[in-house]
Design an enzyme around this catalytic site. Structure first.
Site, PDB file in Angstrom:
ATOM      1  N   LYS A  11     -32.404 -21.306  15.075  1.00  0.00           N
ATOM      2  CA  LYS A  11     -33.534 -21.802  14.284  1.00  0.00           C
ATOM      3  C   LYS A  11     -34.294 -20.629  13.667  1.00  0.00           C
ATOM      4  CE  LYS A  11     -36.311 -21.925  18.505  1.00  0.00           C
ATOM      5  NZ  LYS A  11     -36.791 -22.797  19.587  1.00  0.00           N
ATOM      6  N   ARG A  62     -44.859 -31.846  24.791  1.00  0.00           N
ATOM      7  CA  ARG A  62     -44.661 -31.326  23.438  1.00  0.00           C
ATOM      8  C   ARG A  62     -43.621 -32.220  22.786  1.00  0.00           C
ATOM      9  NH1 ARG A  62     -42.098 -25.376  22.491  1.00  0.00           N
ATOM     10  NH2 ARG A  62     -40.282 -26.630  22.964  1.00  0.00           N
ATOM     11  N   TYR A  94     -58.807  -0.111   3.805  1.00  0.00           N
ATOM     12  CA  TYR A  94     -59.957  -1.021   3.724  1.00  0.00           C
ATOM     13  C   TYR A  94     -60.932  -0.772   4.869  1.00  0.00           C
ATOM     14  CZ  TYR A  94     -57.567  -3.857   0.194  1.00  0.00           C
ATOM     15  OH  TYR A  94     -56.953  -4.298  -0.943  1.00  0.00           O
ATOM     16  N   MET A 142     -51.659  -5.677   2.703  1.00  0.00           N
ATOM     17  CA  MET A 142     -50.589  -6.656   2.485  1.00  0.00           C
ATOM     18  C   MET A 142     -49.264  -5.966   2.171  1.00  0.00           C
ATOM     19  SD  MET A 142     -50.344  -9.757  -0.277  1.00  0.00           S
ATOM     20  CE  MET A 142     -51.869 -10.514   0.265  1.00  0.00           C
TER      21      MET A 142
HETATM   22  C1  PLP Z   1     -36.067 -22.419  20.768  1.00  0.00           C
HETATM   23  C2  PLP Z   1     -35.478 -23.399  21.708  1.00  0.00           C
HETATM   24  C3  PLP Z   1     -34.492 -22.988  22.616  1.00  0.00           C
HETATM   25  C4  PLP Z   1     -34.079 -21.541  22.780  1.00  0.00           C
HETATM   26  O1  PLP Z   1     -34.973 -20.932  23.659  1.00  0.00           O
HETATM   27  P1  PLP Z   1     -34.831 -19.377  24.008  1.00  0.00           P
HETATM   28  O2  PLP Z   1     -35.849 -19.139  25.054  1.00  0.00           O
HETATM   29  O3  PLP Z   1     -35.130 -18.664  22.736  1.00  0.00           O
HETATM   30  O4  PLP Z   1     -33.439 -19.174  24.460  1.00  0.00           O
HETATM   31  C5  PLP Z   1     -33.904 -23.946  23.414  1.00  0.00           C
HETATM   32  N1  PLP Z   1     -34.275 -25.231  23.344  1.00  0.00           N
HETATM   33  C6  PLP Z   1     -35.228 -25.667  22.495  1.00  0.00           C
HETATM   34  C7  PLP Z   1     -35.583 -27.116  22.467  1.00  0.00           C
HETATM   35  C8  PLP Z   1     -35.876 -24.761  21.656  1.00  0.00           C
HETATM   36  O5  PLP Z   1     -36.824 -25.195  20.818  1.00  0.00           O
END
Ligand code: PLP
Length: 382
Positions: free
Chosen positions: A35, A131, A260, A308
């Site tokens: 992801k 969650r 800045y 930036m």
């Molecule tokens: C991101 C995620 C993972 C991977 O977790 P890591 O700690 O990065 O290995 C696994 N399961 C879900 C549902 C996630 O959102």
């Protein structure tokens, strides 16, 4: 050299070595979690599959479709979508879908019926972190509904997944609690007539520490990129090097302010070097006043507030040359700062540092560079 002057080198060899270590550790049951553009590392799906990952997990459907567009044929699971998401596109692309609610199940079931393409779904149980996933109170009803869809044809529950809240602390009592909730969810699914072939619970931390059993699949994200949330191993290899180049240099007198707000004021005569990279490229502004770079084999402080597009490095008596390369972070072998140090300077976690890097720094994949750190024989210690 990218026109921005900065480059992000992705050490594919390190990612392959990390993936192979997890494949060994889990008996080949790795779902590579790619992801957020593979945690900021870009196009590495083929590398992790070559190195032993059996499948790929992503959050949203567009991430899964991008993998298919890139020619990736391996099983892909997408677990985070609204009920209005384009489930039809996912089904046409042979993407498996996680189901956290009845609304999702109805939408996926409808898309599958309309297309005549059977959906393969993983029911997602919330084990305690409130969650994503189906709350325990609604789990039995979700299983019953899923079984009704199965009986109608066109949808099949192939997996059950859960996610742990405290796996980076293996001794935390919540790990046992959540494992028991997961096992209870699996039993409930069985009583409702579901026969999922894969149960998956562990991510990187739980896999490295053994805080819970891995069940049938381990969803490994951070660990593939050398990040160990449990801090239980030192054998994973960091996989990114961020470099920039000097735009200009100047010598300044004591009392000269920088950036800045003139937060930094030189105490002595010194040399400053300007780098064309800033928070617009993902460098955390929060690290102002703490962060360092490596140049000519020495650590030098970044001084003044991050802008930036630029930062300023104090190089003391040494004057750098325009266009000279400077390392912001890397695996650490040459003494350069690591992503872990940047995370500490920014009061965040390594994940945030690597995922926030923007697109202005060109990602350059190095498949055959020497591995940045010697791998210990057995892969990650457990
Ligand atoms: C991101 C995620 C993972 C991977 O977790 P890591 O700690 O990065 O290995 C696994 N399961 C879900 C549902 C996630 O959102």
């Amino acid at each position: 050299m990218h026109p921005s002057g900065s480059e992000l080198i992705v050490h594919d060899a390190a990612i392959r070595a990390n993936t192979a270590a997890f494949a060994r550790l889990t008996g080949g049951r790795v779902m590579a979690v790619l992801k957020a553009d593979a945690f900021g590392h870009g196009a590495i799906a083929r590398s992790v599959l070559d190195a032993g990952a059996a499948s790929i997990g992503v959050a949203a459907i567009p991430e899964a479709l991008a993998l298919r567009d890139a020619g990736i044929a391996a099983p892909v699971l997408s677990w985070l979508n609204t009920p209005e998401a384009d489930f039809a596109a996912a089904l046409r692309a042979d993407v498996e879908l996680a189901v956290p609610s009845a609304e999702h199940l109805l939408a996926i079931g409808r898309a599958a019926r309309e297309l005549g393409i059977p959906a393969r779904v993983h029911l997602h149980a919330d084990l305690g972190m409130s969650r994503d996933g189906c709350p325990p109170r609604e789990w039995a009803a979700l299983c019953r509904l899923a079984r009704e869809f199965e009986a109608l044809g066109g949808l099949r529950v192939v997996g059950i997944m859960g996610h742990l809240s405290c796996a980076d602390e293996p001794a935390h009592p919540q790990n046992t609690r959540e494992r028991l909730v997961f096992e209870s969810a699996v039993r409930t699914a069985g009583r409702r007539g579901l026969t999922p072939r894969t149960r998956h619970l562990a991510a990187t931390a739980a896999t490295l520490t053994g805080a819970v059993p891995g069940f049938d699949v381990h969803r490994i994200g951070a660990g593939l990129f050398g990040i160990d949330p449990s801090r239980s191993t030192s054998s994973l290899r960091p996989a990114l090097t961020l470099r920039s180049r000097v735009v200009s240099v100047r010598e300044v007198a004591p009392g000269t302010g920088v950036g800045y707000g003139l937060d930094f004021v030189a105490e002595r005569r010194t040399h400053l070097a300007l780098l064309p990279i800033g928070y617009g490229d993902g460098l955390p502004r929060e690290a102002s006043g703490r962060a360092e770079v490596l140049v000519r084999g020495r650590r030098r402080p970044i001084v003044g507030r991050f802008s930036m597009d630029m930062i300023v490095v104090d190089t003391g008596d040494e004057a750098l040359s325009p266009a000279e390369p400077v390392t912001l972070f890397g695996p650490g072998d040459a003494g350069e700062p690591t992503v872990a140090e940047w995370a500490a300077w920014s009061r965040t976690i390594e994940h945030e540092i690597v995922t926030r890097l923007g697109s202005r720094a060109a990602r350059i994949h190095r498949s055959h560079d020497t591995a940045p750190r010697a791998q210990t024989a057995g892969g990650p210690r457990t």
